[in-house]
Design an enzyme around this catalytic site. Structure first.
Site, PDB file in Angstrom:
ATOM      1  N   GLN A  79      31.051 -11.488  -1.481  1.00 17.89           N
ATOM      2  CA  GLN A  79      32.056 -10.610  -0.856  1.00 17.89           C
ATOM      3  C   GLN A  79      32.310 -11.015   0.604  1.00 17.89           C
ATOM      4  O   GLN A  79      32.543 -10.167   1.463  1.00 17.89           O
ATOM      5  CB  GLN A  79      31.605  -9.153  -0.943  1.00 17.89           C
ATOM      6  N   SER A  80      32.272 -12.302   0.884  1.00 21.43           N
ATOM      7  CA  SER A  80      32.490 -12.785   2.243  1.00 21.43           C
ATOM      8  C   SER A  80      33.906 -12.499   2.741  1.00 21.43           C
ATOM      9  O   SER A  80      34.896 -12.816   2.069  1.00 21.43           O
ATOM     10  CB  SER A  80      32.245 -14.295   2.280  1.00 21.43           C
ATOM     11  N   ASN A  81      33.978 -11.926   3.935  1.00 23.44           N
ATOM     12  CA  ASN A  81      35.282 -11.734   4.572  1.00 23.44           C
ATOM     13  C   ASN A  81      35.783 -13.031   5.197  1.00 23.44           C
ATOM     14  O   ASN A  81      36.986 -13.265   5.305  1.00 23.44           O
ATOM     15  CB  ASN A  81      35.164 -10.652   5.648  1.00 23.44           C
TER      16      ASN A  81
END
Ligand SMILES: *Cc1c(COP(=O)(O)O)cnc(C)c1O
Length: 344
Positions: A79-81
């Site tokens: 879930q890396s921004n």
């Protein structure tokens, strides 16, 4: 202003952010905490739901463009921004992007692997790879280099966005510049901040902002909240980044060890994992200010601020600037966990 930042202007930069972002008072949270709280809205930097990564990636895309790259390769948490903003920047610049998702958070469900930032990456057309280990930065880096090698064999010109130690912290330069933006805003509104509270993950945001403030002669405390590693490891990382930034800019070492403040009291059980204090902070910010925080980062930072205000490490009545670094798309990937904690 920029004379204080040495060679910074020599680093190529592709504008990706809508700046300056606002600084807003948060009166109802202030009353809750017994502080005077302001929020720097870096969740509103513009590109693809914004966040701190637009400021950082301006410098990586600048380097990629200078090298003549036609393809971006990047690694990060599922879930890396960072990865999501990179995918959006690549789309905007007409570049191909290959992303590697590291399994940093144990025991997550299907929603975590399909919704939030993953959904956005798919819509943006990113090519996806998976890396099974979340704590092996060197291994993840090697795997990313292998992807780039294969792309090179196919005739592409890949640029790798590196996150692990051992690379110059280019992304931190975005937050050196943010320091100047903040100082100008505070001067214009005649506000004197005592403490800045900020997430400390890769440490680019924390180290860049701290370095920029000290280079400008600003003495306010900068309190990092650990979101990935314990305080001892994070302290070392920030100290190393600050040394690297001073070398990159050709500016003296303006950050003393005593300037580096890291708190890991709300990190458990670990990176990207909700705990009750973080869920409470997310609920409180939403219900007091209509403000969304995220589980891995800004929710933990607000929980850290609450803990430090409660034990008076941050003195009652202090003027505090909370840097909202974004991350809100991940809320949707944590639906079941959040509903477990937060249903009224
Ligand atoms: C990446 C990220 C952080 C941490 O920033 P670093 O520069 O990696 O320390 C904080 N908040 C959000 C929302 C992020 O995506």
């Amino acid at each position: 202003m920029t004379t204080k930042f040495g060679r910074l202007a020599a680093y190529p930069r592709v504008p990706l952010s809508i700046l300056p972002t606002a600084i807003e008072p948060a009166p109802r949270l202030s009353a809750e905490f017994g502080l005077e709280l302001f929020i720097k809205r870096d969740d509103l930097t513009g590109l693809a739901f914004g966040g701190n990564k637009t400021r950082q990636l301006e410098f990586y895309f600048g380097a990629a463009r200078e090298e003549g790259a036609d393809t971006i390769v990047i690694t990060g948490a599922v879930q890396s921004n960072y990865v999501r903003v990179a995918a959006a920047a690549a789309a905007r610049l007409g570049l191909e992007i290959h992303i590697q998702s590291e399994e940093r958070v144990p025991d997550m469900d299907e929603l975590y692997h399909q919704s939030g930032n993953i959904l956005l990456n798919d819509i943006l057309g990113a090519h996806r790879y998976s890396y099974p280990d979340g704590e092996d930065e060197a291994g993840a880096d090697a795997a990313v280099r292998a992807i780039a090698d294969k792309l090179r064999d196919e005739g592409k010109r890949p640029y790798i966005v590196p996150l692990a130690p051992g690379h110059p912290p280019l992304g931190a330069l975005g937050y050196v510049l943010a320091a100047a933006e903040i100082v100008a805003q505070l001067q214009a509104s005649d506000t004197k901040i005592d403490t800045v509270v900020i997430a400390s993950g890769s440490g680019f945001t924390h180290a860049g902002l701290l370095f920029g403030l000290r280079a400008m002669g600003q003495e306010m405390a900068v309190q990092g909240i650990c979101v990935r590693r314990n305080a001892e490891a994070q302290f070392q990382r920030i100290a190393n980044h600050c040394r690297d930034i001073s070398e990159m800019l050709g500016v003296g070492e303006v950050v003393a060890d005593t300037d580096i403040k890291v708190f890991d009291g709300v990190l458990a059980p670990g990176y990207g994992q909700l705990n009750p204090a973080t869920a409470d902070a997310i609920v409180l910010a939403a219900r007091c200010e209509g403000l969304f925080l995220d589980p891995p980062y800004t929710g933990k930072v607000m929980a850290g601020l609450m803990a430090l205000a409660a034990d008076q490490t941050i003195a009652p009545g202090s003027k505090v600037l909370f840097i909202h670094t974004g991350g809100t798309p991940a809320l949707f990937a944590y639906g079941p966990q959040l509903q477990h904690w937060t249903r009224p």
